[in-house]
Structure formats: structure tokens, C-alpha cells
Write an enzyme that holds these catalytic residues in place. Structure first.
Site, mmCIF file in Angstrom:
data_model
loop_
_atom_site.group_PDB
_atom_site.id
_atom_site.type_symbol
_atom_site.label_atom_id
_atom_site.label_comp_id
_atom_site.label_asym_id
_atom_site.label_seq_id
_atom_site.Cartn_x
_atom_site.Cartn_y
_atom_site.Cartn_z
ATOM 1 N N HIS A 161 0.874 -0.756 -0.103
ATOM 2 C CA HIS A 161 -0.408 0.407 0.224
ATOM 3 C C HIS A 161 0.795 0.998 0.145
ATOM 4 O O HIS A 161 1.655 1.492 0.696
ATOM 5 C CB HIS A 161 -1.342 -0.320 1.263
ATOM 6 C CG HIS A 161 -1.913 1.152 1.420
ATOM 7 N ND1 HIS A 161 -1.962 2.429 1.281
ATOM 8 C CD2 HIS A 161 -3.335 0.747 0.441
ATOM 9 C CE1 HIS A 161 -3.411 2.913 1.374
ATOM 10 N NE2 HIS A 161 -3.815 1.829 0.527
ATOM 11 N N ASP A 191 -8.160 -4.867 0.306
ATOM 12 C CA ASP A 191 -8.327 -6.078 -0.634
ATOM 13 C C ASP A 191 -8.103 -7.723 -0.382
ATOM 14 O O ASP A 191 -9.101 -8.573 -1.612
ATOM 15 C CB ASP A 191 -7.592 -5.347 -2.315
ATOM 16 C CG ASP A 191 -8.446 -4.281 -2.642
ATOM 17 O OD1 ASP A 191 -9.874 -4.143 -2.366
ATOM 18 O OD2 ASP A 191 -8.000 -3.661 -3.505
HETATM 19 N N1 ACO Z 1 3.985 -7.660 -4.455
HETATM 20 C C1 ACO Z 1 5.206 -7.734 -4.657
HETATM 21 N N2 ACO Z 1 6.271 -6.662 -4.395
HETATM 22 C C2 ACO Z 1 5.631 -5.803 -4.158
HETATM 23 C C3 ACO Z 1 4.385 -5.215 -4.159
HETATM 24 C C4 ACO Z 1 3.467 -7.605 -4.712
HETATM 25 N N3 ACO Z 1 2.281 -6.671 -4.533
HETATM 26 N N4 ACO Z 1 4.115 -4.424 -4.129
HETATM 27 C C5 ACO Z 1 5.261 -3.634 -4.256
HETATM 28 N N5 ACO Z 1 6.278 -4.186 -4.462
HETATM 29 C C6 ACO Z 1 7.805 -3.988 -4.493
HETATM 30 C C7 ACO Z 1 8.120 -3.270 -5.885
HETATM 31 O O1 ACO Z 1 8.203 -3.558 -6.579
HETATM 32 C C8 ACO Z 1 9.133 -2.269 -4.691
HETATM 33 O O2 ACO Z 1 10.295 -2.984 -4.796
HETATM 34 P P1 ACO Z 1 11.087 -2.248 -4.670
HETATM 35 O O3 ACO Z 1 11.211 -0.997 -4.201
HETATM 36 O O4 ACO Z 1 12.620 -3.312 -4.847
HETATM 37 O O5 ACO Z 1 11.559 -1.991 -6.501
HETATM 38 C C9 ACO Z 1 8.818 -2.162 -3.681
HETATM 39 O O6 ACO Z 1 7.800 -3.172 -3.222
HETATM 40 C C10 ACO Z 1 7.521 -0.711 -3.343
HETATM 41 O O7 ACO Z 1 6.334 -1.087 -3.973
HETATM 42 P P2 ACO Z 1 5.780 0.297 -5.110
HETATM 43 O O8 ACO Z 1 5.297 0.048 -5.905
HETATM 44 O O9 ACO Z 1 7.304 1.482 -5.114
HETATM 45 O O10 ACO Z 1 4.877 1.041 -4.252
HETATM 46 P P3 ACO Z 1 3.593 1.809 -4.535
HETATM 47 O O11 ACO Z 1 3.442 2.771 -3.255
HETATM 48 O O12 ACO Z 1 4.237 2.993 -5.778
HETATM 49 O O13 ACO Z 1 2.525 0.666 -4.859
HETATM 50 C C11 ACO Z 1 0.393 -0.679 -4.979
HETATM 51 C C12 ACO Z 1 0.989 0.086 -4.456
HETATM 52 C C13 ACO Z 1 0.175 0.218 -6.148
HETATM 53 C C14 ACO Z 1 -0.520 -0.687 -3.906
HETATM 54 C C15 ACO Z 1 1.450 -1.657 -4.579
HETATM 55 O O14 ACO Z 1 1.945 -2.038 -3.404
HETATM 56 C C16 ACO Z 1 0.993 -3.151 -5.809
HETATM 57 O O15 ACO Z 1 0.433 -3.189 -6.750
HETATM 58 N N6 ACO Z 1 0.402 -3.824 -4.972
HETATM 59 C C17 ACO Z 1 -0.975 -4.926 -5.874
HETATM 60 C C18 ACO Z 1 -2.067 -4.572 -6.174
HETATM 61 C C19 ACO Z 1 -2.992 -3.818 -5.206
HETATM 62 O O16 ACO Z 1 -3.255 -4.581 -3.955
HETATM 63 N N7 ACO Z 1 -3.521 -2.371 -5.355
HETATM 64 C C20 ACO Z 1 -4.753 -2.719 -3.825
HETATM 65 C C21 ACO Z 1 -3.870 -1.342 -2.685
HETATM 66 S S1 ACO Z 1 -4.846 -1.252 -2.617
HETATM 67 C C22 ACO Z 1 -6.387 -0.471 -2.665
HETATM 68 O O17 ACO Z 1 -6.378 0.398 -4.037
HETATM 69 C C23 ACO Z 1 -7.871 -0.022 -2.573
#
Ligand code: ACO
Length: 432
Positions: free
Chosen positions: A310, A367
Site C-alpha cells: 500500500h 483487498d
Molecule cells: N508484490 C511484490 N512486490 C511488491 C508488491 C507486491 N504486491 N507491492 C510492492 N512491491 C515492491 C515493489 O516492486 C517495490 O520494490 P523495489 O523497491 O525493490 O523496486 C517496492 O515493493 C515498493 O513498491 P511500489 O510499487 O514502489 O509501491 P507503490 O506505493 O508505488 O505501490 C501498490 C503501491 C500499487 C499498492 C503496490 O503495492 C501494488 O501494486 N500492490 C498490488 C496491487 C494491490 O493490491 N493494489 C490495491 C491497493 S489498496 C487499494 O487501492 C484499495
């Protein structure tokens, strides 16, 4: 994150080359500190650069407070745990939109309005008929909400905003249920004024004209809880979209329709559908969840653990905590056993101990467990994000209303850092 030592008389100092700029400080009621850069470009010619707005406050808001480090979520000052345990969706909606818990008279009036505005214009049924049977219900939902502006147009500035707010809240569940009926080819079931908000929604989805149908109490309660937990979440992607569109003074229906589209994406509200598809994939692949943890850690695989991570919560998502307990209870009461719940729990357990997830502060989000509850309630996967939109509606409305009522509110218009070609002469076609 708050900083108790900073006061309003402090200023932030910014040095660009040898020039110093004083930037005013703004402090929120929970001691959140913001550096006001609104005059920075005028004074220095520079803008701030923050891709994805991860560190940018776009507004001042009195609606929802989140402390992602501590796992705190409050609507209008009330902790989500208390609202989830003691309130209901209608009362919570009133709280979000009008800023205070309703008294008995206000609640009764609001409830009456929400039931007595729930019919949609008969002509709108023709729109449903035009969609192909496999149309995603989120596309239908967005189109229908935008269409409401044709039935309830804003007449210049003489618009009864409160009436349109009530109309939208009351009609969205009818539209959502009709889009489901359309997808399964069943006749539409009209709203019933004797049912509560959640039970009316379930009734419109699952009743058929040929037999009596009573909404199970556990299903009604589970949906009400889910709606409360989704009701607002400050400046996320869809809410910012609602504010962005509304900032041009676009009408309520157009602004919310845009928010629905933003919510649809798999990185936002669409994640609940993706979680179930991911869990099904793991199950069909023999249930080897450890393999998928490995894939999620391997950047080249492009696989993400959906329902994990998140932008704001870096400790735990309080909504996910409530939903995990609710999933156990709902499945037990409905007598449903779902192997996907076991896979989800195993994934969570192993991920929470894994350095990759610990270092990146990745925890289950709202979620992760909501889809399992929706499945147990009999709601098909492609309706999950529609249910999310239904819950988020009062938050979107509250944010839209707050923005429109803010004195001196300006149209949203971010800047950019241009990285394209510099000025060059046009090349005639024959010379290219
Ligand atoms: N699985 C594996 N790795 C992940 C995940 C995941 N679900 N989420 C983040 N990471 C990793 C990224 O690859 C990144 O790694 P790095 O630092 O080595 O490059 C690090 O964790 C930080 O992640 P970001 O993508 O930069 O975080 P951001 O804040 O931009 O994205 C998000 C947040 C979109 C929620 C992301 O965690 C994600 O895509 N999660 C899966 C989708 C999801 O569950 N979305 C619902 C969110 S809640 C809502 O909207 C109701």
C-alpha cells in the site's frame, strides 16, 4: 508522519544554487507537517518534482485521517474499528458527507430519502439493454452514473446539490444490481423501500420474480461492514480523480463517473478481483503458494502478490485486520469452505516472515480478504470492484462537496518537467 517540534511560526528553507527561499509551514490537526510551495515557482522559477504524487499534499481536508506508520484510519475523527463495530453504512455515509454523526431525526430523514430515490428512470433500462452480455459491470456503472447527469442536469448554479447527492447514493445500488442482472440475463428486480441499504442491494441481485427470497442476516451484515470499511480513504487515485474532474466545476455525476473508472484499475479497486484470480491460479497450479512468493520476489517474473502493499500503510492496513476476522466468521456462519481462504492465509503467513516483504513494508491490504467474503456471499468476481465503488461513493461525494465548498478553490493543474525534443523545424513529408 507528525513532527511535534515544528510550529506554524517555523519556515522551511530551500537553497537553489546560492539563493535562499523561505517556505511557509502548514500543520494539520494531527500534527502533519506540510511545506507550502505554492509560491515557489513565482519566486524561483522552479517547481517541485514528485512522480506519482507520493509526497505531495493536493488539498487540505477535514474528512479522513490516516497514519500509515501506525495503521490508523479515522473518518471525521472516529476510528474505523469503532465505526465498523457500532455504526452502519448509512450513518457512516452521513458522517462523511455532512461532517457529524446524525441525530435520530437526521438519520430517519436521510434513510427515507435514500429509499425513496432508489428507482432509476425507466428510460435508463434501455441503456442496459444496449450493452453486450459480457460487458464488465464497472464500464456499465461508470456510463450509467455519467448518464444520470442527463436526467438530473445542473441548471446553471441553481442546482440542489444535496438532492443530487441523495439521488446518486440511492440509485447507485440499483444501477449496480441491474448491471449484474444484465450480465446473467435475468429480469431486473426493483428496489424495495422496506429493506435496508445492504439488504436491498443483495435482494436486487439475487431475488428472482418466481420465488420469495430473504436476504440472510449474515450476508446483510457482512456487506454493511465491507461498505463501511471502503467508505473513504483520503486522497487515493480515484478520490483524487473525483477532485480533479470536479475542480473544473464538472457536475457531481460526471466527477463520480471518472472516479469509478480510476477505481477499476488492478492497482487500485480492481485488485480485489485480481486477488481471487491469483488465488485460483495458485490453487489450479497445485496450491504451491511458496512458488508464488518466489515469483513475487523475482522482479523479472513481473508477478505481484495482489492484495499486498500500500502506498500509505507501512505497518498494517486496519481494514484488512477487520476483514480477516470477518472472513472467518462469514464463511463459518454460511457453512462455506473455501480452499482459497487457506491459500490466502498461508501466503500472508509466509510473506510476513520474509525479508523481501518485511524490508519493503508490504502487508495485506483491504483487498486481500474482501474478495473471499464476496465469494462466500455468492457475488461473482467481476462484481467485486462494483461493490467497492458502492462503498467508496460517500467518500467520493464528501471529497467532491468539500472541494466545491472550499473558498477560492482552484482548478487542479499540475506542472511537469518537459523531457522531449527542443524546438526544431518542421520536415516536409518528401524529406522524411
Ligand atoms: N508484490 C511484490 N512486490 C511488491 C508488491 C507486491 N504486491 N507491492 C510492492 N512491491 C515492491 C515493489 O516492486 C517495490 O520494490 P523495489 O523497491 O525493490 O523496486 C517496492 O515493493 C515498493 O513498491 P511500489 O510499487 O514502489 O509501491 P507503490 O506505493 O508505488 O505501490 C501498490 C503501491 C500499487 C499498492 C503496490 O503495492 C501494488 O501494486 N500492490 C498490488 C496491487 C494491490 O493490491 N493494489 C490495491 C491497493 S489498496 C487499494 O487501492 C484499495
Amino acid at each position: 508522519m507528525s513532527n511535534q517540534n515544528i510550529t506554524l511560526t517555523d519556515t522551511a528553507k530551500l537553497f537553489i544554487s546560492d539563493k535562499e527561499y523561505d517556505l511557509p509551514i502548514t500543520i494539520g490537526t494531527e500534527n502533519e507537517v506540510g511545506i507550502d510551495i505554492s509560491q515557489l515557482r513565482n519566486k524561483s522559477g522552479a517547481i517541485t518534482f514528485d512522480s506519482g504524487y507520493g509526497n505531495t499534499g493536493s488539498c487540505q481536508s477535514a474528512i479522513t485521517f490516516i497514519d500509515g506508520e501506525k495503521g490508523i484510519l479515522q473518518y471525521r475523527g472516529y476510528p474505523i474499528e469503532e465505526l465498523a463495530g457500532k455504526s452502519n453504512f448509512i450513518e457512516t455515509s452521513f458522517l462523511l458527507i455532512f461532517g457529524h454523526l446524525p441525530n435520530k431525526k437526521e438519520l430517519e430523514r436521510f434513510q427515507f430519502q435514500l429509499t425513496h430515490h432508489s428507482l432509476i428512470h425507466e428510460d435508463m433500462k434501455k441503456f442496459f439493454e444496449g450493452f453486450p452480455p459480457k460487458a464488465h459491470p464497472m464500464g456499465i456503472l461508470s456510463a450509467m452514473v455519467s448518464s444520470l447527469s442527463a436526467f438530473y442536469p445542473e441548471d446553471g448554479y441553481n442546482v440542489d446539490v444535496e438532492l443530487n447527492i441523495v439521488r446518486l447514493l440511492a440509485k447507485l445500488k440499483t444501477i449496480a444490481a441491474f448491471s449484474f442482472k444484465k450480465s446473467v440475463g435475468q429480469p431486473y428486480i426493483y428496489p424495495r423501500n422496506d429493506l435496508g441499504y445492504a439488504s436491498d442491494m443483495i435482494h436486487m441481485m439475487f431475488a428472482v420474480p418466481s420465488e420469495a427470497y430473504e436476504v440472510p442476516k449474515v450476508v446483510e451484515e457482512a456487506l454493511d461492514l465491507l461498505l463501511i470499511l471502503h467508505a473513504d480513504h483520503e486522497q487515493n487515485c480515484s478520490t483524487s480523480t473525483v477532485r480533479m474532474v470536479g475542480s473544473s466545476e464538472a457536475n457531481l455525476f460526471a466527477s463520480i463517473s471518472a472516479g469509478i473508472c480510476a477505481l477499476w484499475g488492478p492497482l487500485h479497486g480492481g485488485a480485489n478481483q485480481e486477488v481471487i484470480q491469483m488465488l485460483e491460479k495458485i490453487k489450479n497450479d497445485g496450491g504451491d503458494y511458496k512458488k508464488y512468493i518466489g515469483l513475487a520476489k523475482n522482479k523479472e517474473s513481473k508477478f505481484k502478490l495482489m492484495g499486498f502493499g500500500h502506498r500509505v500503510y507501512k505497518n498494517f492496513d486496519p481494514r484488512a485486520k477487520i476483514l480477516k476476522a470477518s472472513a472467518d466468521r462469514v464463511l463459518k456462519e454460511l457453512g462455506v469452505t473455501d480452499p482459497l481462504l487457506d491459500i490466502a492465509k498461508n501466503l500472508e503467513e509466509i510473506a510476513l516472515k520474509d525479508d523481501f516483504f518485511i524490508e519493503r513494508k508490504l502487508y495485506p491490504n483491504v483487498d486481500f480478504y474482501s474478495g473471499i467474503i464476496y465469494r462466500a456471499m455468492g457475488i461473482p468476481t467481476n462484481m467485486f470492484t462494483v461493490m467497492f465503488a458502492l462503498g467508496r461513493l460517500p467518500g467520493w461525494i464528501a471529497q467532491w462537496k468539500e472541494m466545491r465548498e472550499t473558498p477560492g478553490a482552484r482548478i487542479y493543474r499540475p506542472r511537469q518537467i518537459y523531457i522531449g525534443d527542443t524546438k526544431r523545424p518542421y520536415i516536409p513529408l518528401e524529406k522524411r
